[in-house]
Motif scaffolding. Structure first.
Motif, mmCIF file in Angstrom:
data_model
loop_
_atom_site.group_PDB
_atom_site.id
_atom_site.type_symbol
_atom_site.label_atom_id
_atom_site.label_comp_id
_atom_site.label_asym_id
_atom_site.label_seq_id
_atom_site.Cartn_x
_atom_site.Cartn_y
_atom_site.Cartn_z
ATOM 1 N N ILE A 76 0.851 -1.198 0.000
ATOM 2 C CA ILE A 76 0.000 0.000 0.000
ATOM 3 C C ILE A 76 0.886 1.247 0.000
ATOM 4 O O ILE A 76 1.789 1.369 0.840
ATOM 5 C CB ILE A 76 -0.935 0.020 1.234
ATOM 6 C CG1 ILE A 76 -1.968 -1.117 1.122
ATOM 7 C CG2 ILE A 76 -1.646 1.359 1.353
ATOM 8 C CD1 ILE A 76 -2.909 -1.232 2.293
ATOM 9 N N ILE A 77 0.636 2.135 -0.949
ATOM 10 C CA ILE A 77 1.354 3.413 -0.980
ATOM 11 C C ILE A 77 0.522 4.397 -0.173
ATOM 12 O O ILE A 77 -0.549 4.847 -0.619
ATOM 13 C CB ILE A 77 1.522 3.934 -2.437
ATOM 14 C CG1 ILE A 77 2.110 2.852 -3.346
ATOM 15 C CG2 ILE A 77 2.351 5.213 -2.462
ATOM 16 C CD1 ILE A 77 3.457 2.338 -2.968
ATOM 17 N N GLU A 78 1.000 4.708 1.025
ATOM 18 C CA GLU A 78 0.159 5.489 1.940
ATOM 19 C C GLU A 78 -0.013 6.938 1.501
ATOM 20 O O GLU A 78 -1.037 7.560 1.770
ATOM 21 C CB GLU A 78 0.734 5.410 3.352
ATOM 22 C CG GLU A 78 0.499 4.034 3.962
ATOM 23 C CD GLU A 78 1.296 3.778 5.228
ATOM 24 O OE1 GLU A 78 2.027 4.675 5.675
ATOM 25 O OE2 GLU A 78 1.190 2.644 5.751
ATOM 26 N N ASN A 79 1.000 7.500 0.843
ATOM 27 C CA ASN A 79 0.899 8.924 0.432
ATOM 28 C C ASN A 79 0.466 9.073 -1.023
ATOM 29 O O ASN A 79 0.789 10.067 -1.671
ATOM 30 C CB ASN A 79 2.240 9.628 0.655
ATOM 31 C CG ASN A 79 3.377 8.961 -0.113
ATOM 32 O OD1 ASN A 79 3.286 7.785 -0.462
ATOM 33 N ND2 ASN A 79 4.445 9.690 -0.367
ATOM 34 N N TYR A 80 -0.264 8.084 -1.535
ATOM 35 C CA TYR A 80 -0.573 8.118 -2.973
ATOM 36 C C TYR A 80 -1.454 9.305 -3.363
ATOM 37 O O TYR A 80 -1.329 9.856 -4.434
ATOM 38 C CB TYR A 80 -1.199 6.788 -3.429
ATOM 39 C CG TYR A 80 -2.685 6.684 -3.218
ATOM 40 C CD1 TYR A 80 -3.205 6.393 -1.969
ATOM 41 C CD2 TYR A 80 -3.570 6.907 -4.263
ATOM 42 C CE1 TYR A 80 -4.576 6.306 -1.766
ATOM 43 C CE2 TYR A 80 -4.936 6.829 -4.074
ATOM 44 C CZ TYR A 80 -5.436 6.532 -2.826
ATOM 45 O OH TYR A 80 -6.774 6.461 -2.617
ATOM 46 N N GLN A 81 -2.341 9.716 -2.433
ATOM 47 C CA GLN A 81 -3.269 10.799 -2.796
ATOM 48 C C GLN A 81 -2.517 12.099 -3.072
ATOM 49 O O GLN A 81 -2.781 12.792 -4.061
ATOM 50 C CB GLN A 81 -4.304 10.978 -1.671
ATOM 51 C CG GLN A 81 -5.514 11.793 -2.065
ATOM 52 C CD GLN A 81 -6.305 11.161 -3.221
ATOM 53 O OE1 GLN A 81 -6.705 10.004 -3.159
ATOM 54 N NE2 GLN A 81 -6.499 11.925 -4.309
#
Ligand code: F6R
Length: 608
Positions: free
Chosen positions: A102-107
């Motif tokens: 999971i890319i947590e800072n994707y947003q």
């Protein structure tokens, strides 16, 4: 969670990808996709649904590509749709990415990229990687450098592979927290989320460490540091499993095959560790490690249930105070680790992210840490002071069965070893327990011989909505495990309770539509459990009873009776868990469900 495969070598890559994904499908099966370099072009095919959908989409196409990668998805961000399946590509369709984690800072990254004019087609976190790669490559970076600079912008857990039209014959992979293994073949290199996908090509593997980047190409492989880009080497290790272990060998499902393998698993896990004559348990793994004063076990799911049995055994046989925690809870608490504490992480896969984090926390608080795992090459194993390898062999069915059994046996051995070393067990008692332990494999064979009884009883459960499993003492965790097996593969709501707790609330659920499964071995708690079961009969619940085959009283109260070989209560969890696995199996199979790949589940839970 999610299966990844990547290949560079002389073979046509599409069959390599499809076969690899078939072996990895247990990690997720919402969608499947592949990206290949075909005659200088990047070709991407991806479909929602199981691997079969991808196979149908490429049927009849004659691809000649020898570089490519594939992905089987367990959805986290974005619904199960074609566009959210991997691989994801950049705006020009020239760079492809597959990802596990999971890319947590994707947003934030996505918003920034959209501002720069990038067009997103999926709802996933992964797609940002493709566009970040595009930024780097457009600015003149090489594939390797672009992957490193991209990865450095990402927060969260990931293992991703990139492939680009401009860099034929090369794949770059980066790992932070999510598992990834390199298979080093002769003239061919293969990357996979898990070892079984590689075994057809090579037995020489290198598990990537956190912060590793690896490039594979026609010359071989090269490792680099994610942090500063410097090159270094890692030495391959040889794994023993053969590719046949990943076949069903005539059984209808992997789960059924794995249930039937348990007598052998018991023998293999005991082998070389126990002297039947003297009862002496020799554990090389623990040599040089003092017997701990306290033990703190962390685990998830089925491994947690095995650990609950482990607590009972360690306290009973070695008198060592032991606590057991869900790793997902432990890691967010402020645990107290006293001097002389041993941490034990129990994990079949050795990759469960919460268990890994809990182990790291134990270690940082000063505990010696032990891994009980089926995967010596796993991250948990690598990060432990001691690794006890359970000898369950490759487990493919998503529902854990034989690995649970191997964990139970591991706990018997460790508890006996500690009890012998700290003087809790004398020679006579040790010899007695050793002979009990070595008789279990044969008793399990006897239980498996009458699997037909479980098949017949299971027919009654096809239309049931709720079930209650009860046990006490060392068999309370077996009730929890029996209920978990039933709910995860048959989708029946099943709960395990300590039999004495029934009257404190759950009894309100009972009526003629809610079957109760009672674990009633001979032993100190027999009368107590017997009375608890009477309470359910009084509420009209149909009662399935597992008890000694000569137990007439148990037979008299049972609607359905499961006869068990005689066994001492302390050792009963081993054989009493088998019928519960079979009950779940036959219920799910009879309902026509996908036993080996139950909905929403994945074998290795590498996201939080
Ligand atoms: C249930 C099951 C899961 C796992 C859990 C922990 O049948 O398989 O509950 O036990 O996800 O996995 P490991 O043991 O790999 O840490």
């Amino acid at each position: 969670m999610c299966g990844i495969i990547g290949y560079v070598g002389p073979r046509k890559v599409v069959p390599v990808i499809i076969e690899g994904l078939r072996k990895l499908e247990y990690r997720g099966y919402d969608s499947a996709g592949m990206a290949i370099l075909e005659k200088g072009e990047l070709v991407v095919v991806k479909k929602r649904g199981k691997l079969k959908a991808l196979e149908e989409a490429i049927e009849g196409k004659e691809y000649t590509a020898t570089t490519g990668m594939g992905h089987t998805r367990w959805a986290t961000h974005g619904r199960v749709e074609d566009r959210n399946a991997h691989p994801h590509v950049d705006c020009k369709g020239a760079i492809a990415v597959i990802h596990n984690g999971i890319i947590e800072n994707y947003q934030v990254l996505r918003d920034g990229l959209i501002e720069k004019g990038h067009v997103f087609v999926s709802e996933t976190d992964t797609e940002v990687i493709a566009h970040l790669m595009e930024e780097q490559i457009d600015a003149g970076a090489d594939l390797l450098d672009a992957a490193r600079k991209t990865a450095l912008q990402l927060d969260g857990a990931f293992a991703f592979l990139v492939l680009a039209k401009a860099f034929p014959g090369r794949i770059v992979a980066v790992r932070r927290l999510s598992p990834l293994v390199l298979g080093v073949g002769v003239g061919e290199m293969i990357l996979g989320s898990d070892t079984p996908a590689l075994l057809e090509y090579t037995h020489r593997i290198i598990p990537l460490h956190d912060g590793d980047i690896v490039e594979i190409n026609d010359k071989g492989y090269a490792f680099y540091s994610l942090e500063d880009g410097h090159a270094f080497d890692r030495t391959p290790m040889t794994v023993q499993w053969n590719a046949a272990a990943a076949e069903k060998q005539g059984y209808k499902h992997f789960m059924l095959k794995e249930i039937h393998e348990q007598p052998v698993v018991i023998r293999d896990t005991l082998y070389g560790r126990i002297d039947i004559e003297s009862g002496h348990v020799e554990l090389e793994e623990f040599q040089g490690q003092p017997v701990p004063d306290h033990i703190s076990i962390v685990a998830a799911g089925t491994s947690y249930h095995a650990s609950r049995v482990g607590k009972y055994l360690l306290e009973e046989l070695a008198r060592i105070p032991t606590e057991v925690s869900f790793s997902s809870e432990y890691r967010y608490q402020r645990p107290i680790v006293r001097p002389g504490t041993m941490g034990i992480a129990v994990t079949q896969s050795g990759e469960t992210i919460d268990t890994l984090a809990a182990l790291r926390l134990q270690r940082s608080l000063g505990a010696k840490v032990v891994a009980i795992t089926n995967r010596p090459e796993s991250t948990v194993s690598r990060e432990s002071d001691v690794t006890f390898v359970t000898q369950a062999g490759l487990e493919i069915g998503v529902a854990a069965t034989k690995s649970f059994m191997a964990q139970l046996i591991a706990f018997y051995l460790i508890a006996l070893n500690f009890g012998q070393r700290n003087g809790t067990l004398d020679a006579e008692t040790s010899a007695h327990y050793a002979s009990q332990l070595s008789s279990l494999s044969q008793k399990c064979e006897q239980v498996l011989e009458y699997a037909g009884i479980m098949e017949t009883i299971a027919r009654k459960f096809y239309k049931v909505h709720d079930m209650i499993y009860v046990g006490r003492g060392v068999n309370y965790p077996i009730a929890l495990e029996g209920a978990l097996k039933m709910k995860e593969i048959s989708y029946i709501h099943a709960e395990g309770y300590a039999a004495g707790e029934l009257k404190h609330g759950p009894i309100a659920l009972l009526d003629e539509d809610v079957p109760v499964v009672g674990i009633l071995p001979k032993g100190a708690l027999y009368e107590k459990i017997y009375s608890n079961l009477q309470e359910s009969i009084a509420r009209d619940s149909p009662l399935v009873v597992l008890a000694d085959r000569k137990d007439k009283r148990a037979q008299a109260i049972a609607t359905d009776f499961i006869p068990m070989p005689p066994v001492e209560e302390l050792f009963s969890p081993v054989i009493y868990s088998l019928p519960l696995q079979l009950l779940a199996y036959y219920t799910a199979d009879g309902k026509g469900l996908d036993v080996d790949q139950p909905r929403n589940l994945a074998k290795s839970v590498t996201v939080e």
